[in-house]
Design an enzyme around this catalytic site. Sequence first.
Site, PDB file in Angstrom:
ATOM      1  N   LYS A  24     -21.760 -42.198  -6.276  1.00 59.43           N
ATOM      2  CA  LYS A  24     -22.401 -43.347  -6.934  1.00 59.43           C
ATOM      3  C   LYS A  24     -23.908 -43.241  -6.690  1.00 59.43           C
ATOM      4  CE  LYS A  24     -21.788 -48.426  -7.043  1.00 59.43           C
ATOM      5  NZ  LYS A  24     -21.029 -49.550  -6.428  1.00 59.43           N
TER       6      LYS A  24
ATOM      7  N   SER B 252     -18.659 -52.455  -9.798  1.00 58.53           N
ATOM      8  CA  SER B 252     -19.863 -51.770 -10.186  1.00 58.53           C
ATOM      9  C   SER B 252     -19.787 -50.242 -10.108  1.00 58.53           C
ATOM     10  CB  SER B 252     -21.011 -52.243  -9.282  1.00 58.53           C
ATOM     11  OG  SER B 252     -20.793 -51.806  -7.952  1.00 58.53           O
TER      12      SER B 252
ATOM     13  N   SER C 126     -15.992 -53.760  -5.984  1.00 52.82           N
ATOM     14  CA  SER C 126     -16.621 -52.716  -6.801  1.00 52.82           C
ATOM     15  C   SER C 126     -16.020 -51.314  -6.673  1.00 52.82           C
ATOM     16  CB  SER C 126     -18.117 -52.628  -6.478  1.00 52.82           C
ATOM     17  OG  SER C 126     -18.812 -53.676  -7.109  1.00 52.82           O
TER      18      SER C 126
END
Lengths: 519, 534
Positions: B92, B167, B191
Amino acid sequence: MTAPAIPAASASERYEAVIGIEVHCQLRTASKMFCSCSTAYDGAAPNSHTCPVCLGLPGALPTINRVAVEGVLATGIAIGATTPVATRWDRKNYFYPDLPKGYQISQYDLPLAAHGRLAIDTSSGSFVVGIQRAHLEEDTAKLIHGTDSAGRKISLIDFNRSGAPLMEIVTEPSIRTAEQARRYAEELQLLLRTIGVSDADMERGQMRVEANVSLRPRGTEPFGTRVEVKNMNSFRSVERAIAFEIERQAVALDAGEILTQDTRGWDDTRGVTYVMRSKEDSHDYRYFPEPDLPPLRVAPAWIEAVRAALPELPAARRSRYTDELGLSAYDAGVIVAEPDLVVAFEAIRTAGPELPAKAITNFVIGDYGRALKESSERTPEGLVGRANAAELADLLRRVGNAELSRTNAREVLAEHLSGGGTVGKIVEAKGFRQISDRGALGSAVDAVLAANPAAIADHRAGKPSLGFLVGQVMKATRGQANAELVGTLLQERLDGPAAVAEAVADPDGVAHPDRTDRQ
Amino acid sequence: MPADALELIRRPGHELAAGLRSGEFSSVELIDAHLAAAERDNHGLHAWLTIESASARAEAAVADSRLANARREGAAGLTALPPLLGLPVALKDLVSVAGGQCTAGSRILAGYTAPYDAHITERLRATGAVILGKTNMDEFAMGSSTEHSAYGPTSNPWDLDRVPGGSSGGTAAAVAAFHAPFGIGTDTGGSIRQPAALCGIVGLKPTYGRVSRYGIVAFASSLDQIGPFARDSRDAAALLHSVAGRDERDSTSAPVPVPEALLALATSDDAAAGALRGKRLGLPREYFVAGMELGVEGRVREAVSALQAAGAIVEEVSLPHTEYGLATYYIVAPAEASANLARYDGIRYGAGRRDGDTLANELATRGEGFGAEVKRRIMLGTYALSAGYYDAYYLKAQKVRTLIKADFDRLWAQGFDALVAPTSPTVAFRFGARLADPVSMYLSDACTLPANMAGLPGISIPCGLSDGLPVGLQLIGAPWSEAELLGLARGYEGITASASWRSLEPTQLALAGDRGQPTPAERAASAATLAGAA
């Protein structure tokens, strides 16, 4: 802006000043508060002592410097404060270019030390300053304002100082005079230096003093409007700035003005305070517990270990010097106020336990104190130059035994401090062994008297010529004569033995020649 | 792409590790196969913000030489190799990698190059994993759809008109699309678990303090945790094992040993299923919320029945403070975020304005650099911490947080091994469906954020499809029980190994590489146009 006219009648008759002092001091640690960057950045290139943590880079996290925590614990113990079982860290939020994270990690409602006190002496007696709290936080970066090559105004940021450990010590509003405020700051500096937690040099910004000053009519309780005074860079300016502010507020109040809750700076050159910020600019810091650091548990054993490592504190040391060693309060105060003097005093006492404390005091405050001011060189033990405590004790012993004159002792000291040789060898090499033999000195005295009939006549006529005659004998013996004995011998020959007995009984006659040399 | 490359990237990480050791293929070949898939599909998925082909191939070459050396030493040498050696991992884009970008999905960090490795980056390097690149995310991890990325949305490989969740939507989409068997995400309110559920893969949020946060761009410090994505529980466990453990630089990382059991999950389905017998599982009634899709509830209840059939004891339980979770989360998380994001002033790094005075520059930098959702949360958090409101909001929220944690503690004290619940109340939703109403977006995390508030580990595993879209089953455990949770997850995999849905792949993956198809940004834009017309 001009200074308000100061009325003849002192404000102190009409108003009582309420003063609180906030001191920020840099703690003496090897690394910064929340990262492992070195704190030895004095004189280093800008931004050379930085890392992701003290630059506030994305993802960086703080870790606690144990030594810095111990600095506050030690301070807390030294001011008789209490330490909570668990303390924690809080974020103080505000934007400023010198604050890289946009918040400062500080302590809000659980400081490492609370409810302490510090006793001070002032010209009007002793006084106890209540201390609200001492807590730990991180310093900001340094802003440098200037112009670039194109003449545009620019601001540069040096993050070397960013994240250095700072201790903030806040008093109760218990101070009433500018002198008390100065004395508190001086005594606090001494305490911090004695326990070794900070160098606390005001001029180098290691100790920053801010004062909150308000007035209230004598005999009333409610606090008046408070003004914060900053930028006081010496103890003298602390006293001057607060005295100025008291008068300024008194004049304003007398004129019926409404004071505003300002932050004012001290202009040392003009001797006035000026408005830096008004209350409308005051911040809501939105304190909340720092989620990146768990609460810090302060185990009783940790506090005890810090307490056990503390040296003798200034107040206790002064008491010991006066009560046990018989020093005057003044002498004790002078020695204790200067850690270098304490080191020498204690070292000589250890090396020469039989020496009178008074003799060591006179020497340390006098000749040795002068040497301290002239040289920044220190031995590993903290003595000046290449001094050795046993040799200093030997020097005092010889002077005490009248083997060495005070004049020659100074020369021996200078040689010892610069070269490190033993006192015995220096005395031998210079031929300084003092002549204290009545017979040997008697003939020198007789010779001088024979050569100076005019001086004898002066003496008989009541004019002071004894000093001149002593000097002539000293000169004739190349300084080796015991000056005290020479005086005695001269008086015996000029006035008879009875006069000598009277002179010796006068304690302030010649007993403390160094005392008047001090300042 | 050659057929064997397509087959290769579909294998789980533990099989790829075996293939590398046996010499069936090299790490360079393996990495090339994954890079090719990522580069091909990024047109239609936009899972990746950056694909680091050159450095990945170089790291793969190093792994190959380590493999060759070990092979010469025989079986002992091969056993000593770290489990992830030579295997690709997706990060990420909030994980710091020295010399690489780290945007956190925000315009304000455009142009920022991280000068240091995050703790987990160091751990991944030490374990020999090959970093393929950085994946898309909601800006500063604030969102549940990846639509709040400043760099455009990511599509769900099961339906390119739908979101992958968020997310960590980029990582979830990349792992689901076979671009990497391993991915790293962060989970502040769901997330990791929610996008894992919406993309049909495994995602684990570890116990708070299990993985160091050093070098991870912070959203809400007391809630953020870093965790693994994978396509099965064994891979998730191996990745967790490689990044977990105490780190001196994160004072909130715990000195709790990382269980070796993570590397010893059952290899046979029967053995894994057998381990379910006698396990005591709680079914929290508050998690079957109003607004939950029938299909989701149906799949979850079927999964619960399957677990019972395998010998697990399931009891309905209550977590009475669940209803306050969302409200308190949206005080605590924005409050911490309002301070954590204060450092983005444009002065030292990232995109920043320089044409005015200091204050004007800072206001312009933040005004232009942050997106609407981030600004909304900064304002929420600033408000909650302001003088006069602190006690009523932040302090009260922290007290409720304690009660939420106490709800769970009571169940652990009663001997429950884990709680079973849906991960998300819905399957993947369409672009734009929740953008206009922030609260509807926030509700996506209603079932996941209590675990963050209580610091507990939680895992989402696939449990079938509803209307052709994946449904996630969530297991929540006591602190430090990741190995037990993964054991349960592995057990569920064992009992459903032959379920028909297991053989299905993301249905629209084939379209992702088609340059004639719209990009996710274009799909999102046309969804917005349609919504405007309606």
